[in-house]
Design an enzyme around this catalytic site. Sequence first.
Site, PDB file in Angstrom:
ATOM      1  N   LEU A 164       0.836  -1.194   0.000  1.00  0.00           N
ATOM      2  CA  LEU A 164       0.000   0.000   0.000  1.00  0.00           C
ATOM      3  C   LEU A 164       0.869   1.242   0.000  1.00  0.00           C
ATOM      4  O   LEU A 164       1.919   1.280   0.644  1.00  0.00           O
ATOM      5  CB  LEU A 164      -0.896   0.028   1.228  1.00  0.00           C
ATOM      6  CG  LEU A 164      -2.012  -1.004   1.340  1.00  0.00           C
ATOM      7  CD1 LEU A 164      -2.764  -0.820   2.659  1.00  0.00           C
ATOM      8  CD2 LEU A 164      -2.970  -0.889   0.174  1.00  0.00           C
ATOM      9  N   LYS A 165       0.427   2.274  -0.704  1.00  0.00           N
ATOM     10  CA  LYS A 165       1.096   3.580  -0.646  1.00  0.00           C
ATOM     11  C   LYS A 165       0.304   4.450   0.315  1.00  0.00           C
ATOM     12  O   LYS A 165      -0.725   5.016  -0.028  1.00  0.00           O
ATOM     13  CB  LYS A 165       1.136   4.226  -2.038  1.00  0.00           C
ATOM     14  CG  LYS A 165       1.714   5.646  -2.046  1.00  0.00           C
ATOM     15  CD  LYS A 165       3.170   5.637  -1.627  1.00  0.00           C
ATOM     16  CE  LYS A 165       3.759   7.041  -1.700  1.00  0.00           C
ATOM     17  NZ  LYS A 165       3.291   7.902  -0.583  1.00  0.00           N
TER      18      LYS A 165
END
Length: 1162
Positions: A164-165
């Site tokens: 995930l960013k």
Amino acid sequence: MPQRGQQKWKGKANTDKAVAEAVTNRIGGLSIAESQGNNNNKTIGKPKSYGTIANADVENASETATATSAAAAPKSKASLSQIFKGNLLENFTVDNSTYSLAQIRATFYPKFENEKSDQEIRARMIEVVSKGLATLEFSEKLILNDDILDPLDLLEMTFLQVTLKHSGSLFMYAGHEGGAYTAVGVFVLGRMFHEAWGTAAGKKQVEFNNFLERNRMCISMELVTAVLGDHGQRPREDYVVVTAVTELGKGKPKFYSTPEVIAFCRKWRLPTNHVWLFSTRKSVTSFFAAYDALSEEGLATTVCRALDEVADISVSGSKDHIKVQGEILEGLVARIVSHESSKHMEDVLREYPPPPVDGADLDLGPSLREICAANRSDEKQQIKALLQNVGSLFCPDFSDWFGVESGDSHSKNADRSVVSKFLQAHPTDFSTAKLQEMICLMRERRFPAAFKCYHNFHKIGSVSTDNLFYKLVIHVLRDSGFQRYQKEMRHKPELWPLYRGKTLESCAQGQSNFSVHSKISYEQANKERAAEIAKNNNNIVGNVNDSGGRPTKDGLADDDANLMIKLKFLTYKLRTFLIRNGLSTLFKEGPPAYKAYYLRQMKIWGTSAGKQRELSNMLDEWYCEKAVHIRRKYGKKQLASSIYLTEAEPFLEQYASRSPENRALIGSAGSFVRAEDFMAIIEGGRDEEGDLEADKEVVPPSPISSGEETVQKDKGLIVFFPGIPGCAKSALCKELLNAPGGLGDDRPLHSLMGDLVKGKYWPKIAEERRKKPYSIILADKNAPNEEVWRQIEGMCRSTQASAVPVIPDSEGTDSNPFSLDALSVFMFRVLQRVNHPGNLDKASPNAGYVLLMFYHLYDGKNRAEFEGELIERFGSLVKMPLLRSDRSPLPDPVRLTLEEGINLYRLHTNAHGRLESTKGSYAMEWAKWEKQLREVLIGNAEHLSSIQVPFESAVRQVLEQLQNIAKGEYTPPSTEKRKSGAIVFAAVSLPVTEISSLLDKGPVSIKVRTSCLDAGGSVLLINKACENLIVQLAEDNPNVKTFLSDKDMEQNLKKAHVTLAHKKSHGVTAVASYGLFLHQKVPVELTALLFTDEMAALEAEIGSIDGEKVVPKNEWPHVTIWTGEKVAAKEANRLPQLLLEGKATRTEINPPITISGTIEFY
């Protein structure tokens, strides 16, 4: 100015014992190179000095610098006033006895904005995983297809890793002496320790700092907080997530593998991210398809659920994005890494289970937001309050923020000459040499980078007149810098990678620190000691230039090692890019410019037509309703982008509440947090890690590029020239004015020569546009930069005109759209002029300098970037032929003279800015170079004349291009990098022309459109038996003949496909599962015709690809061939049920007809 050979070193009185020991230890303990056979003295390449570098002819540095021996001359301690007034650095000269030591203190992965398109990167990732060329690590849940995996089986597997960013700022931590961190980051990290360790937090904080210092390590994190400025959504909590762990000891930085990161974080109870792993071609292609299906509406919940379903391995993070940040997800990061660490994953999971949270129920004191809110009036007090609340065990020293408390106020910034002296000094070890090589290359090639130097207050007691300590931070200002550096690495694989967030510490007996984060030291050794060092290690720089004494693989020449891609979601981009980044355009340029801006952005992203319409409606309402309110509320002060959600979030929440369609567009809104109550004070409009840029004017594009595919022939036209003096624009304008028939239409054509206009030129053009709005004007003046382009765009908007850039055709370089061949021709032409109206001719004493000035106005963009930006802004581009394609290479004297002039220009501008070349410390060098330039160009006049395209030919080609544009017959080249829109369904595309021929045989005449092709753009062959299908069915069943007799299928059969799965009906992962077969051929059997009075379809059965059956998720696979008026094609799915009810007719096709189709996403 000091001259070569005149610099003298002053003795030092008392050098810090620890520093001396550290440097001496490096001398005795480091092995710089394995090969000592080459005794040739070499130096690291540096620009020509023009007398600015003392002892420029010094011999090769030895392997290591040293602390001064006991026999050294006495050393004198430096006072604070000496240090900060610059006396020490100014008087610190570099000679053959000077050595520097640099240590990287903080760094992150190399930039992964690859120069290849997203589609190329995806294809390479799929290939790498499919062929087992790389392996990516996994984590916590060793579950694959509901089976427990034997870890030994994983040794042969390959993985794509996806994380995930989180939407925050890059925060790197290397211990309490590692650098000048953001105080917010230090507080949040310290709070994480208290939450994890409870009452033992203080002890663990001390151990953690000592561990990082002792082992030279850096922890990189995503710092997510509401106090450093708005991103896509204000987070519910302030937190960090560890994204990388790096060892910065001897040699190149070593990044931990994912299992090693997990082990490290669990040992110290640091937050980890969510990780997904994909080990097969099927799972990797499914991942990319799942992203494409969710790219325009994905939220944290839907994305995580989809990836859990398609991934081979899923590892939950210790921070749940939905709980701590919210549903708005910035994006995903996919990367390829080494496979080696998978061998000890089993041990990692056994030895480091998920740690407890001992401080969950403790009162940890005021929160970050409470502290910032209570100290909003004073930045210094706010920082102090944060650091004091962290506690002295974690942050015992505030000097990185406030310097040394001595009664005087001292700036932490150091003079930029630190860098020059660092490059001149001999390197003490291999790492220092490689860092010098990197920095020297970046300066020589004029990379878009800033080298910021700071005093190292932690070493203040060790500073003396010839022993200096600094920190250097390298800021790469544009992504193109990373791309250019990667190109350099292909030619020089021994180069160290250009990492992000780099900080260096440096010591020269003298010492300086560089952030890369790096420490730099400068040392002056006495003659005896210098000779001893040189004798022991005289091959260090030679080995730097010869693969660095290391195997080439250490240079990371393999592109796959840095193969990464960032995939963002539209729900995030509409907030940050379309609303936040468009604020300046909206309030400075007005609604028309803002509309052009967001339409352009959506076109670049490849947003689907439906989403573009929805977003346009929403954004039109945003600026119509909110613009007046915001102006009234904030007055002349524009709404700051750091708190844009104050106005945007309530609007988005209200807009989303109106309909399900609006909710899908917005994604998530509500639970608003008032950031104004606790925003951290940010110096200069930036957060301390540089993540939020200061408010600045956003360049609005031309309406042409965003809303129209061709230049309109019923408007005025501005022809302008982004060129360099000598590009023949004035001669071209004369020819165009005299061309019979002009540009081929009835619009008046006139020119305005810049050299003859008194006053500012572009306002004159604007005035002419207002007077003659329907005319075509040739703006005969160089238009070299974005400031001019913005003015031209403004004229286009205000006067309903189009603009066409005419540029000289040239290959360009890695950093400039014009090649040295082109520059030499421009200079040659200028120096042949006589009595030029602008006084730029052979009589001009600084003509070469002026052309170099124009040349550098384009610096930082390669040819593709230059042309792409012009096309995106103005929608068209005309190229004027310049150089013959079969020309011989540029003669060495010409090339070397130009390179020398470019180096001289850089030295001059670094020292004097835009001061004329006839003034300043380089005036004599300029005079010599101008003379040399004329001599060299005259001596190569025959070559320079022969390589040019004949002027008449160039004029003819430009005229043809402009005539097409003036007639409205020009369509600009596409700059889109991927297929537009998000994936909605997967289907087998069938050749329409062949289906049409199937329906167009026999006594029944049926009109059919045959112009449409399948999604791949190719016509696939069909079995010849199909040609008589309709005839056969009509003969066998009179009902078929009756049904077809009065049907007009012209408007129905525009495309033919068999739907395999639909996102709405079957889910994202069902659609994504067909990514394995994308673009591949598959046989389709047509087995029956079903019809009613309202619709007709051919029943289909899908075959296999490479022995694997393609199984449709759709219950009844079919090809819809006709529907009645106002009947949707999807209604054909009801035909089997209508058949059961006796309301439809079915006629078998016996034997079945086989057609070849391709599997595509729509």
